[in-house]
Write a protein that holds these residues in place. Structure first.
Motif, PDB file in Angstrom:
ATOM      1  N   ALA A   1      35.110  39.164  30.932  1.00  0.00           N
ATOM      2  CA  ALA A   1      36.310  38.494  30.548  1.00  0.00           C
ATOM      3  C   ALA A   1      35.926  37.174  29.949  1.00  0.00           C
ATOM      4  CB  ALA A   1      37.232  37.952  31.719  1.00  0.00           C
ATOM      5  N   LYS A   2      35.184  36.432  30.528  1.00  0.00           N
ATOM      6  CA  LYS A   2      34.694  34.911  29.906  1.00  0.00           C
ATOM      7  C   LYS A   2      34.364  35.185  28.672  1.00  0.00           C
ATOM      8  CE  LYS A   2      33.447  32.729  34.467  1.00  0.00           C
ATOM      9  NZ  LYS A   2      32.525  32.047  35.296  1.00  0.00           N
TER      10      LYS A   2
ATOM     11  N   GLU B   1      47.675  48.616  28.783  1.00  0.00           N
ATOM     12  CA  GLU B   1      46.390  48.215  28.824  1.00  0.00           C
ATOM     13  C   GLU B   1      46.208  46.636  28.920  1.00  0.00           C
ATOM     14  OE1 GLU B   1      45.621  49.375  24.945  1.00  0.00           O
ATOM     15  OE2 GLU B   1      45.577  51.344  25.257  1.00  0.00           O
ATOM     16  N   ILE B   2      44.779  46.308  29.367  1.00  0.00           N
ATOM     17  CA  ILE B   2      44.234  45.095  29.686  1.00  0.00           C
ATOM     18  C   ILE B   2      44.425  44.289  28.363  1.00  0.00           C
ATOM     19  CG2 ILE B   2      42.199  43.728  29.993  1.00  0.00           C
ATOM     20  CD1 ILE B   2      43.175  44.394  32.651  1.00  0.00           C
ATOM     21  N   GLN B   3      45.057  42.996  28.382  1.00  0.00           N
ATOM     22  CA  GLN B   3      45.204  42.285  26.999  1.00  0.00           C
ATOM     23  C   GLN B   3      44.312  40.791  27.393  1.00  0.00           C
ATOM     24  OE1 GLN B   3      49.254  41.921  25.996  1.00  0.00           O
ATOM     25  NE2 GLN B   3      49.613  44.160  26.151  1.00  0.00           N
ATOM     26  N   VAL B   4      44.346  40.296  26.316  1.00  0.00           N
ATOM     27  CA  VAL B   4      43.557  39.002  26.470  1.00  0.00           C
ATOM     28  C   VAL B   4      44.140  37.857  27.504  1.00  0.00           C
ATOM     29  CG1 VAL B   4      42.846  36.770  25.150  1.00  0.00           C
ATOM     30  CG2 VAL B   4      42.332  38.996  24.257  1.00  0.00           C
ATOM     31  N   ARG B   5      45.680  38.018  27.483  1.00  0.00           N
ATOM     32  CA  ARG B   5      46.320  37.124  28.528  1.00  0.00           C
ATOM     33  C   ARG B   5      45.904  37.404  30.072  1.00  0.00           C
ATOM     34  NH1 ARG B   5      50.929  39.550  30.425  1.00  0.00           N
ATOM     35  NH2 ARG B   5      51.654  41.724  29.235  1.00  0.00           N
ATOM     36  N   HIS B   6      45.456  38.716  30.173  1.00  0.00           N
ATOM     37  CA  HIS B   6      45.176  39.052  31.548  1.00  0.00           C
ATOM     38  C   HIS B   6      43.623  38.554  31.895  1.00  0.00           C
ATOM     39  CE1 HIS B   6      48.018  42.692  30.384  1.00  0.00           C
ATOM     40  NE2 HIS B   6      48.812  41.889  31.266  1.00  0.00           N
TER      41      HIS B   6
ATOM     42  N   LEU C   1      48.590  39.062  39.461  1.00  0.00           N
ATOM     43  CA  LEU C   1      47.187  39.579  39.766  1.00  0.00           C
ATOM     44  C   LEU C   1      47.487  40.902  40.246  1.00  0.00           C
ATOM     45  CD1 LEU C   1      44.200  38.977  40.476  1.00  0.00           C
ATOM     46  CD2 LEU C   1      45.043  37.723  42.099  1.00  0.00           C
ATOM     47  N   ARG C   2      48.405  41.316  41.168  1.00  0.00           N
ATOM     48  CA  ARG C   2      48.493  42.782  41.798  1.00  0.00           C
ATOM     49  C   ARG C   2      48.592  43.714  40.446  1.00  0.00           C
ATOM     50  NH1 ARG C   2      51.804  39.905  45.582  1.00  0.00           N
ATOM     51  NH2 ARG C   2      53.548  40.304  44.247  1.00  0.00           N
ATOM     52  N   ARG C   3      49.280  43.111  39.357  1.00  0.00           N
ATOM     53  CA  ARG C   3      49.714  44.025  38.448  1.00  0.00           C
ATOM     54  C   ARG C   3      48.102  44.343  37.707  1.00  0.00           C
ATOM     55  NH1 ARG C   3      53.879  42.666  34.274  1.00  0.00           N
ATOM     56  NH2 ARG C   3      53.450  44.604  33.339  1.00  0.00           N
ATOM     57  N   ILE C   4      47.344  43.527  37.404  1.00  0.00           N
ATOM     58  CA  ILE C   4      46.126  43.525  36.806  1.00  0.00           C
ATOM     59  C   ILE C   4      45.191  44.188  37.561  1.00  0.00           C
ATOM     60  CG2 ILE C   4      43.978  42.241  36.126  1.00  0.00           C
ATOM     61  CD1 ILE C   4      46.057  39.775  35.640  1.00  0.00           C
TER      62      ILE C   4
END
Length: 317
Positions: A70-71, A2-7, A38-41
């Protein structure tokens, strides 16, 4: 995955830097490692986020959409970290209060204003009682108002003191045109075939809700996950399902608020503070004010007032 804040931080840094090389330096990474991230995201979100050319990078249409969100998320998270996870408060700062959308919140804040006139305070909601208790323990906040579903215990850090202000039954909201809307009380089993609008937040409330339904002979069909009370009410009013609701919620067009027969699920409103914190000396008076305000609210809410009187529990508390 899952997308996380670090991403999201990676996406924001790349957009801000305008190139992968500069973004990698800002993040303390090698350029190949950042490209791999970046490719993983991009695989997670299902598309390219940046156009790449000899001039650097610029967001794609998908990237621009995600970047705007995201911002906002990163800024909010940074603010939360600053306000709620500091170990020591700054000199002269406001009293900090965290809460779970409890009906007692207004009375609590009014009592705090009356007992400490002129002293500023700040508040923020959090659906997780575990996080709120941790923030109290870590001196990130000074006071928390927490809602606990069912009869399960509350794991409290040793530094934290708690007090139950009120225990109330959960009511149910159904569309105004629902066949059960005219009933004085609704049997939970009669709602077995309904779509349910349920909060996805909180610690354990969803589990308690499902256990309650299973005990009444059905596995609830949870169709909508919504954490905002007013949105849940709008969905109920629009005929999209039914939802548990606090009994003190005021009437709203398009929906009927009714008790569940036998009060199969109760919710406790719990105050939490540190014994050595700035709010500790005034907790008894503050609790008295908050409870009095709650019962005034109950008296003004007709379905709850009627339920209290039927069960020999006048709204005087």
């Amino acid at each position: 995955m899952e997308i996380q804040v670090r991403h999201l931080r990676v996406i924001c840094e790349i957009a801000s830097a305008g190139s992968l090389n500069r973004a990698a330096a800002g993040l303390g990474l090698g350029q190949p490692a950042l490209s791999h991230q970046l490719r993983r995201i991009e695989r997670m979100v299902g598309g390219s986020l940046f156009h790449r050319d000899q001039h650097g990078v610029r967001p794609t249409e998908l990237g621009a959409l995600i970047l705007r969100r995201a911002k906002a998320i990163v800024l909010t998270f940074d603010e939360l970290e600053h306000d709620f996870h500091r170990q020591e408060p700054e000199t002269g700062e406001s009293i900090r209060i965290g809460w779970n959308d409890s009906a007692i919140t207004g009375s609590l804040l009014g009592g705090l204003r009356d007992l400490r006139p002129g002293e500023p305070f700040r508040t923020r909601t959090d659906t997780s009682r575990t996080r709120l208790l941790a923030q109290v323990a870590n001196r990130g906040i000074d006071l928390a108002l927490i809602m606990i579903c069912g009869g399960r215990g509350l794991p409290v850090p040793p530094e934290v003191r708690t007090m139950t202000l009120v225990e109330e039954p959960s009511f149910v909201a159904v569309p105004a045109g629902h066949p059960l809307a005219g009933e004085q009380e609704i049997e939970l089993a009669e709602l077995a075939g309904e779509d349910w609008i349920v909060s996805s937040g909180g610690d354990g409330c969803r589990v308690v809700f499902r256990e309650m339904c299973l005990a009444h002979g059905f596995d609830p069909r949870i169709t909508h996950d919504v954490d905002i009370d007013t949105t849940r009410e709008d969905l109920v009013g629009g005929g999209y399902g039914v939802a548990l609701i606090q009994p003190t919620r005021p009437p709203s067009d398009g929906l009927a608020i009714r008790p569940l027969a036998g009060a199969p699920m109760c919710v406790r409103h719990v105050l939490a503070w540190r014994e050595d914190g700035p709010c500790a000396p005034g907790v008894p008076e503050l609790a008295t004010e908050a409870k009095a305000g709650y019962w005034r609210l109950a008296e003004r809410t007709a379905p709850y007032r009627a339920w209290l009187h039927r069960h020999g529990r006048p709204a005087a508390g």
